[in-house]
Design an enzyme around this catalytic site. Structure first.
Site, PDB file in Angstrom:
ATOM      1  N   LYS A  55       0.840  -1.205   0.000  1.00  0.00           N
ATOM      2  CA  LYS A  55       0.000   0.000   0.000  1.00  0.00           C
ATOM      3  C   LYS A  55       0.877   1.258   0.000  1.00  0.00           C
ATOM      4  O   LYS A  55       0.579   2.231  -0.694  1.00  0.00           O
ATOM      5  CB  LYS A  55      -0.936  -0.007   1.215  1.00  0.00           C
ATOM      6  CG  LYS A  55      -2.053  -1.045   1.102  1.00  0.00           C
ATOM      7  CD  LYS A  55      -2.857  -1.176   2.402  1.00  0.00           C
ATOM      8  CE  LYS A  55      -3.871  -2.310   2.290  1.00  0.00           C
ATOM      9  NZ  LYS A  55      -4.630  -2.535   3.536  1.00  0.00           N
ATOM     10  N   GLN A  99      -4.079  -1.139   9.629  1.00  0.00           N
ATOM     11  CA  GLN A  99      -4.110  -2.455   8.978  1.00  0.00           C
ATOM     12  C   GLN A  99      -4.751  -3.511   9.884  1.00  0.00           C
ATOM     13  O   GLN A  99      -4.396  -3.638  11.048  1.00  0.00           O
ATOM     14  CB  GLN A  99      -2.674  -2.868   8.587  1.00  0.00           C
ATOM     15  CG  GLN A  99      -2.580  -4.185   7.858  1.00  0.00           C
ATOM     16  CD  GLN A  99      -3.284  -4.140   6.492  1.00  0.00           C
ATOM     17  OE1 GLN A  99      -3.186  -3.178   5.744  1.00  0.00           O
ATOM     18  NE2 GLN A  99      -4.021  -5.192   6.173  1.00  0.00           N
ATOM     19  N   ASP A 122     -10.074   4.077   4.474  1.00  0.00           N
ATOM     20  CA  ASP A 122     -10.719   2.805   4.121  1.00  0.00           C
ATOM     21  C   ASP A 122     -12.200   3.004   3.797  1.00  0.00           C
ATOM     22  O   ASP A 122     -12.838   2.117   3.229  1.00  0.00           O
ATOM     23  CB  ASP A 122     -10.590   1.804   5.278  1.00  0.00           C
ATOM     24  CG  ASP A 122      -9.321   0.964   5.176  1.00  0.00           C
ATOM     25  OD1 ASP A 122      -9.092   0.402   4.096  1.00  0.00           O
ATOM     26  OD2 ASP A 122      -8.583   0.873   6.168  1.00  0.00           O
TER      27      ASP A 122
END
Ligand code: NAP
Length: 283
Positions: A55, A99, A122
């Site tokens: 990412k 995460q 997110d």
């Protein structure tokens, strides 16, 4: 033979759009407007570490500045919440990602709820009754983009979602409804799942069980999107039994190379949107 929806190729297109968007923002508002993303990882899980690295790398490739904060497995929930609070209040931080999975002694629900909605890259806090819904949960948004790019129109179609988690199944159903699909959502208490899945024009599977959907559970000519990511002997495997399903359907996503790369690209799209919003707020 089914058409294989190439998540990597679509993700590359999305990344090029984000890179162009990042540079446009910098041209208009200066270097301080450049999108950034703070990625928090807790513990030493190899898959999580690899994902965070990928990412961060995606960010660098698209003009987004990544900052990785790696915390030890023994980090307390209180310490993590304090860190998120500090990042929430830091005007220079545009986007925050934590995460998953988190170690068991930390409440995922509390941690995700602690991330300020205007920094939630997110898109987990996206609310359908808000104008902010364009910063949507990445995986459902990724699936919608894959369907659009593949010429699949969901309006009026019967779409069946298997799985009702807060981060995939539920927001997926909402995205489909917002696009005029007729939606059925199945879960672990659904009786005779195959009766539902066999009626799907578009079947989206997010269960977390390898090879859960088999050829006898799908309609001839359906479009099948496999969100699942399971590991068998260290190799990634979807929730769909590709070998028996692919010959029956018109389109299908592979695992790996399907929804995964597109979800990561969706993060970049959200990071750009959050940076654009921050610029608007600071005008
Ligand atoms: P989750 O939170 O574990 O939710 C799984 C859902 O599947 C639940 O709603 C559960 O029903 C349902 N389910 C479990 N067993 C079932 C059964 N036997 N029959 C019918 N439904 C069943 O998982 P998630 O976070 O949504 O993720 C699902 C999968 O997608 C995982 O493999 C995950 O790794 C993967 N994933 C991939 C990406 C990507 O980018 N490719 C992104 C996110 C997630 P109940 O609600 O009744 O328990």
């Amino acid at each position: 033979m089914a058409f294989i929806i190439d998540g990597k190729a679509i993700a590359n297109k999305v990344k090029a759009e984000v890179a162009e968007g990042s540079e446009r923002l910098v041209r208009e508002f200066g270097e301080e407007a450049r999108p950034n993303m703070t990625l928090i990882e807790v513990g030493s899980d190899a898959v999580s570490k690899k994902l965070v690295g990928m990412k961060a790398n995606d960010c660098e490739m698209t003009g987004i500045v990544p900052t990785v904060i790696a915390l030890s497995e023994s980090t307390t929930e209180e310490k993590l919440l304090r860190l998120i609070d500090r990042l929430n209040r830091d005007d220079d931080v545009r986007a925050i990602l934590c995460q998953l999975p988190l170690p068991e002694h930390i409440s995922t629900k509390k941690v995700l709820a602690a991330i300020a909605p205007e920094k939630d890259v997110d898109g987990f806090s996206a609310r359908i009754d808000s104008d902010d819904y364009d910063v949507a949960a990445c995986t459902p948004a990724a699936v919608m983009r894959m369907l659009r790019e593949s010429g699949v129109e969901v309006a009026g179609k019967h779409c069946v979602v298997v799985g009702r988690s807060n981060i995939v199944g539920k927001p997926m159903a909402i995205q489909l409804l917002l696009n005029d699909a007729t939606v059925t959502v199945c879960h672990s208490k659904t009786e005779n799942i195959a009766e539902h899945t066999r009626r799907a024009d578009v079947l989206i599977v997010a269960v977390g069980r390898a090879h859960f959907i088999t050829g006898d559970m799908v309609k001839e000519g359906a479009v099948v999107i496999d969100v699942g990511m399971n590991y068998i002997d260290g190799r990634p495997t979807g929730d769909v039994d590709f070998a028996s399903v692919e010959p029956k359907v018109s389109m299908i996503t592979p695992v790996p190379g399907g929804v995964g790369p597109m979800t990561r690209a969706g993060l970049l799209v959200n990071a750009l949107k959050l940076a654009e919003r921050a610029c608007e707020r600071n005008k």
